[in-house]
Design a protein around this motif. Sequence first.
Motif, PDB file in Angstrom:
ATOM      1  N   GLU A  87      16.147  20.868  24.964  1.00 26.69           N
ATOM      2  CA  GLU A  87      16.076  21.434  23.611  1.00 26.69           C
ATOM      3  C   GLU A  87      15.722  20.347  22.616  1.00 26.69           C
ATOM      4  OE1 GLU A  87      17.320  25.656  23.460  1.00 26.69           O
ATOM      5  OE2 GLU A  87      16.406  24.253  22.052  1.00 26.69           O
ATOM      6  N   ARG A  88      16.460  19.234  22.735  1.00 33.80           N
ATOM      7  CA  ARG A  88      16.249  18.146  21.793  1.00 33.80           C
ATOM      8  C   ARG A  88      14.831  17.663  21.832  1.00 33.80           C
ATOM      9  NH1 ARG A  88      20.116  13.224  21.637  1.00 33.80           N
ATOM     10  NH2 ARG A  88      18.641  12.716  20.004  1.00 33.80           N
TER      11      ARG A  88
ATOM     12  N   LEU B  77       9.058  18.753  15.538  1.00 29.79           N
ATOM     13  CA  LEU B  77       9.267  18.030  14.286  1.00 29.79           C
ATOM     14  C   LEU B  77       8.128  17.073  14.021  1.00 29.79           C
ATOM     15  CD1 LEU B  77      11.828  18.600  12.799  1.00 29.79           C
ATOM     16  CD2 LEU B  77      12.611  16.355  13.390  1.00 29.79           C
TER      17      LEU B  77
ATOM     18  N   SER C 163      16.558  21.965   5.402  1.00 26.00           N
ATOM     19  CA  SER C 163      15.196  21.667   4.994  1.00 26.00           C
ATOM     20  C   SER C 163      14.495  22.975   4.666  1.00 26.00           C
ATOM     21  CB  SER C 163      14.464  20.972   6.140  1.00 26.00           C
ATOM     22  OG  SER C 163      13.080  20.983   5.904  1.00 26.00           O
TER      23      SER C 163
ATOM     24  N   THR D  95       4.602  26.719  11.048  1.00 21.95           N
ATOM     25  CA  THR D  95       5.828  26.126  10.544  1.00 21.95           C
ATOM     26  C   THR D  95       5.745  25.849   9.052  1.00 21.95           C
ATOM     27  OG1 THR D  95       4.978  23.978  11.183  1.00 21.95           O
ATOM     28  CG2 THR D  95       6.503  25.040  12.699  1.00 21.95           C
TER      29      THR D  95
ATOM     30  N   GLN E 145       2.291  17.751   7.611  1.00 22.77           N
ATOM     31  CA  GLN E 145       2.668  17.457   6.232  1.00 22.77           C
ATOM     32  C   GLN E 145       1.857  16.285   5.727  1.00 22.77           C
ATOM     33  OE1 GLN E 145       4.417  19.220   4.470  1.00 22.77           O
ATOM     34  NE2 GLN E 145       5.958  20.232   5.673  1.00 22.77           N
TER      35      GLN E 145
ATOM     36  N   ASP F 199      11.430  23.427   4.637  1.00 20.92           N
ATOM     37  CA  ASP F 199      10.136  23.533   5.317  1.00 20.92           C
ATOM     38  C   ASP F 199      10.259  23.777   6.799  1.00 20.92           C
ATOM     39  OD1 ASP F 199       9.741  20.868   3.211  1.00 20.92           O
ATOM     40  OD2 ASP F 199       8.681  22.748   2.911  1.00 20.92           O
ATOM     41  N   LYS F 200      11.323  23.277   7.420  1.00 21.76           N
ATOM     42  CA  LYS F 200      11.447  23.452   8.869  1.00 21.76           C
ATOM     43  C   LYS F 200      12.748  24.198   9.145  1.00 21.76           C
ATOM     44  CE  LYS F 200      10.662  22.039  13.234  1.00 21.76           C
ATOM     45  NZ  LYS F 200      10.937  23.386  13.721  1.00 21.76           N
TER      46      LYS F 200
ATOM     47  N   LEU G   3      11.853  10.558   8.259  1.00 19.82           N
ATOM     48  CA  LEU G   3      12.218  10.855   9.644  1.00 19.82           C
ATOM     49  C   LEU G   3      11.064  10.469  10.560  1.00 19.82           C
ATOM     50  CD1 LEU G   3      14.533  12.240  11.100  1.00 19.82           C
ATOM     51  CD2 LEU G   3      13.385  14.388  10.763  1.00 19.82           C
TER      52      LEU G   3
ATOM     53  N   VAL H 273      12.492  20.148  20.302  1.00 23.94           N
ATOM     54  CA  VAL H 273      12.606  20.164  18.846  1.00 23.94           C
ATOM     55  C   VAL H 273      11.988  18.909  18.248  1.00 23.94           C
ATOM     56  CG1 VAL H 273      14.257  20.045  17.017  1.00 23.94           C
ATOM     57  CG2 VAL H 273      14.572  21.693  18.797  1.00 23.94           C
ATOM     58  N   THR H 274      12.225  17.761  18.901  1.00 25.87           N
ATOM     59  CA  THR H 274      11.656  16.517  18.372  1.00 25.87           C
ATOM     60  C   THR H 274      10.138  16.606  18.341  1.00 25.87           C
ATOM     61  OG1 THR H 274      13.415  15.473  19.618  1.00 25.87           O
ATOM     62  CG2 THR H 274      11.849  14.034  18.535  1.00 25.87           C
TER      63      THR H 274
ATOM     64  N   ILE I  96      19.709  19.498  14.148  1.00 29.78           N
ATOM     65  CA  ILE I  96      18.778  20.594  14.364  1.00 29.78           C
ATOM     66  C   ILE I  96      19.590  21.753  14.918  1.00 29.78           C
ATOM     67  CG2 ILE I  96      16.740  21.322  15.620  1.00 29.78           C
ATOM     68  CD1 ILE I  96      16.089  18.337  15.832  1.00 29.78           C
TER      69      ILE I  96
ATOM     70  N   THR J  15      19.325  25.169  16.792  1.00 33.69           N
ATOM     71  CA  THR J  15      18.312  25.856  17.590  1.00 33.69           C
ATOM     72  C   THR J  15      18.606  27.345  17.655  1.00 33.69           C
ATOM     73  OG1 THR J  15      19.634  25.581  19.545  1.00 33.69           O
ATOM     74  CG2 THR J  15      18.039  23.858  19.054  1.00 33.69           C
TER      75      THR J  15
ATOM     76  N   VAL K 189      22.354  20.528  17.371  1.00 32.35           N
ATOM     77  CA  VAL K 189      22.014  19.319  18.124  1.00 32.35           C
ATOM     78  C   VAL K 189      21.936  18.164  17.136  1.00 32.35           C
ATOM     79  CG1 VAL K 189      20.240  18.248  19.491  1.00 32.35           C
ATOM     80  CG2 VAL K 189      20.712  20.670  19.769  1.00 32.35           C
ATOM     81  N   SER K 190      22.618  17.086  17.451  1.00 26.47           N
ATOM     82  CA  SER K 190      22.567  15.952  16.544  1.00 26.47           C
ATOM     83  C   SER K 190      21.321  15.143  16.853  1.00 26.47           C
ATOM     84  CB  SER K 190      23.825  15.111  16.747  1.00 26.47           C
ATOM     85  OG  SER K 190      23.749  13.983  15.952  1.00 26.47           O
ATOM     86  N   HIS K 191      20.429  15.042  15.877  1.00 23.78           N
ATOM     87  CA  HIS K 191      19.130  14.433  16.157  1.00 23.78           C
ATOM     88  C   HIS K 191      19.163  12.946  15.849  1.00 23.78           C
ATOM     89  CE1 HIS K 191      14.875  14.322  16.705  1.00 23.78           C
ATOM     90  NE2 HIS K 191      14.641  13.987  15.467  1.00 23.78           N
TER      91      HIS K 191
ATOM     92  N   LEU L  88      16.388  22.649  10.502  1.00 23.73           N
ATOM     93  CA  LEU L  88      16.564  21.221  10.312  1.00 23.73           C
ATOM     94  C   LEU L  88      17.508  21.020   9.127  1.00 23.73           C
ATOM     95  CD1 LEU L  88      15.535  18.422  11.138  1.00 23.73           C
ATOM     96  CD2 LEU L  88      13.780  18.658   9.425  1.00 23.73           C
TER      97      LEU L  88
ATOM     98  N   TRP M 297       5.028  18.934  13.034  1.00 21.94           N
ATOM     99  CA  TRP M 297       5.139  19.442  11.683  1.00 21.94           C
ATOM    100  C   TRP M 297       4.969  18.328  10.679  1.00 21.94           C
ATOM    101  CZ3 TRP M 297       9.605  18.108   8.754  1.00 21.94           C
ATOM    102  CH2 TRP M 297       9.644  18.696   7.488  1.00 21.94           C
ATOM    103  N   LYS M 298       5.585  17.177  10.983  1.00 23.25           N
ATOM    104  CA  LYS M 298       5.498  16.042  10.076  1.00 23.25           C
ATOM    105  C   LYS M 298       4.059  15.597   9.920  1.00 23.25           C
ATOM    106  CE  LYS M 298       6.966  12.203  10.528  1.00 23.25           C
ATOM    107  NZ  LYS M 298       7.497  10.930  10.950  1.00 23.25           N
TER     108      LYS M 298
ATOM    109  N   LEU N 249       5.619  26.676   5.241  1.00 25.37           N
ATOM    110  CA  LEU N 249       6.139  27.765   4.417  1.00 25.37           C
ATOM    111  C   LEU N 249       4.955  28.536   3.857  1.00 25.37           C
ATOM    112  CD1 LEU N 249       8.885  27.171   1.746  1.00 25.37           C
ATOM    113  CD2 LEU N 249       8.655  28.994   3.377  1.00 25.37           C
TER     114      LEU N 249
ATOM    115  N   ALA O 211      13.022   9.648  16.493  1.00 20.45           N
ATOM    116  CA  ALA O 211      14.480   9.720  16.559  1.00 20.45           C
ATOM    117  C   ALA O 211      15.137   8.731  15.625  1.00 20.45           C
ATOM    118  CB  ALA O 211      14.925   9.468  17.987  1.00 20.45           C
TER     119      ALA O 211
END
Lengths: 424, 360
Positions: A151-152, A159, B333, A209, A166, B335-336, B54, A155-156, B353, B355, B13-15, B339, A162-163, A211, B57
């Motif tokens: 999952e992590r 992210l 956030s 992702t 941006q 936007d996401k 960010l 998600v990373t 995060i 989920t 989840v702690s990112h 998050l 998405w970044k 908006l 990690a």
Amino acid sequence: MPVWLQEHSWRQSLTAVYLSLPLRGARATAANIFCSEQYLKVSIPPFLFEAVLYAPIDDTNSTAKIGNGNIFFTLYKKEPAMWDSLTLANADKEKLQHLRENAVLKAQEKAKEETEAKKITKQENKKYALEATMKLEEAERKRIEDLKEKERQKVTKELELWKNQQKDGDKYKSIQTKEELHQEIEPLKERKKEKMNKTRIPNEASSKTRLKSTRGCHGSCSIFSQDLKEEQLPAPRAAATIKVNFTPRVFPTALRESRVAEEEEWLHKQAEARRIINSDLSELKDLKEEEKNPDWLKEKGNKMFAMGDYLGAVNAYNLAVRLNNKLPLLYLNRAACHLKLRNLHKAIEDSSKALELLTPPVPDNENARVKAHVRRGTAFCQLELYTEGLQDYEAALKIDPKNKIIEKDAEKIRQLIQGTMQSS
Amino acid sequence: MSAVLGPERPQVVSHVQQALNYTVFDCKWVPRSARLMCLGSAARGTGVIQLYELHGARLEVLREIEKPKPIKCGTFGATSLQQRYLATGDFDGNLNIWNLEAPEIPVYSVKGHKEIINSIDGVGGLGIGEGAPEIVTGSRDGTVKVWDPRQNDTPVANMEPVQGESKRDCWTVAFGNAYNQEERVVCAGYDNGDIKLFDLKTMSLRWETNIKNGVCSVEFDRKDINMNKLVVTSLEGKFHVFDMRTQHPTKGFASVSEKAQKSTIWQVRHLPQNRDIFMTSGGSGSLHLWKYEYPAQRSKKDSEGSEMGVAGSLSLLQNVTLSTQPISSLDWSPDKKGLCVCGAFDQTVRVLIVTKLNKI
């Protein structure tokens, strides 16, 4: 005296001996049979049968069948050979006894070994079971960890993606603003429309992702759109004030449901204290109206204290106490006067009385309690009862840990105590 | 109270975890970016604003700005998307608006209050909602003031105690009901358990109530719609959700309350992408994720025929304990989805995060 069972019949083969022993009405169980390598005994009180066997047998595999008023032994020989007779002949008493004892010992040892072996197998089984469960749990935990890790990572990755979008969006924006800075308004309005079309396309192409907003063009268009928006903004509001009333609360601290009961109790006590008047004093008649009011007397006492008239202050407080002996502040202030007058025992009494009245301890009467402890502590120290004094100072510090003066004084007292202990 | 079961529950989840060398009081995402702001107080008694980005990690420090007074709260709510100016309230009662590209001189500055500004909120900016951008500040001096960045020195609205009344600390403020240019309300929570709803269009007190515990945080589920739900959190681990669509003349708004934790609930924040999901942060360092379910009928008639609201129900989606110290600030956030950043009194800021929010 046991009764010997003599009637028995036996026959043999090369490997085994079959012995049949009739029981004369007695009932036999496995406990009555004792068998070892070369010795066989059946004891059913009062009957007894024993035989020292001709040759050793394998007693673990041999069996005994009990039934039909008969015990039928199947004894497997250790060495396949034909026996001359069932028992050893010419066996004298000593040898017999010796053999018997040996047999018993051997049997006992065997029993011990068996129990030990059982214990060991049991332990091993337990260990095995434990290890198996541990492995299972480990596997489960690992599975969950893996899921979480996956999952992590997912998600990373999202992210990061998405970044980057941006960043691209931002770059695009900044390029645009730079271009537009060099242009005039008229052609710009047309340009803006053009750009809106242009920017729409990359916006839609980018991932979901972002908006979605119909005002998205605000984000990517020029400063000029902001000007337009400002024109559309209403003027600042006409200034006005709204007056507010709060739910009344006596304590300056925040309201907590769990403390409400304590606080109510304290307030109740305060309220009662004010209402009590000891009316059976005959001297009351001589007093002026104001002098019957404990609060007024307290004020008078405070003023006299401030001017240095400690005796007068004590008188005022005394009268006030006779009128209303439940106000802690009266005792507190009288204690201060007694300290100044060096009536140390009276000071201690009054501070103690004040502390008694200042229960339950709530933040509202913190100040008063600190003062009471400090005054009593001072009185103790002046009487050279330093340990008691230190106790009071420490109590005061507990209520108000930030007070530097109390800390310093407490330190001084500690050193005094240590000094006197060393010298005595 | 029902619970979403098993593997379909949202996971927190702690990112990233970042240790700071100052006490962080507020943390906010910079809109339209992967950057976040931390505001707080350094050990030497000065204010700190840190800007992080960010990266995978890690959190990388982009900027560190020091100000003379410790900063308690901040918001981006009242600026436009291009400018993204930060409005902050500090321990001295000053309201400042900073341009983070040029933070030496504030864009707007006013000594709004006599004591610390406990809470700040902004509305009308970021392309959300309509009407003038405004900032509201609530302070320990008992007043709540609304400011317009175009008007210097005086607030456009001032909610202060009546003459002679002893003041109560205002701990939290929030804007709501800003669905057109004229309408706006401010909700304020105080330490004696009072909640007051001020209507800025009519400049009057629209509703007030007392929830028996000091109010730590109030938030409307959306600032820019007709007021729908208001979540109020307080000391002693309780929080209330008020249904703001139907106001009864005497009974006010209907509510449902929940006692979530043994400790103070410091903050509540609604998920920007789903207004029925919100997260509460507690004094024991835990976060709880809740979902509100509407009742079958949102309003009903009482015995006299006036409309009264019906409160729905709450379900706990997930809870997690991240720290031993209170988590005092929380921000999703915009936007996401999922998050969020939270700052705790153990001097750490954590990016989390959440989920599976799509499946709720």
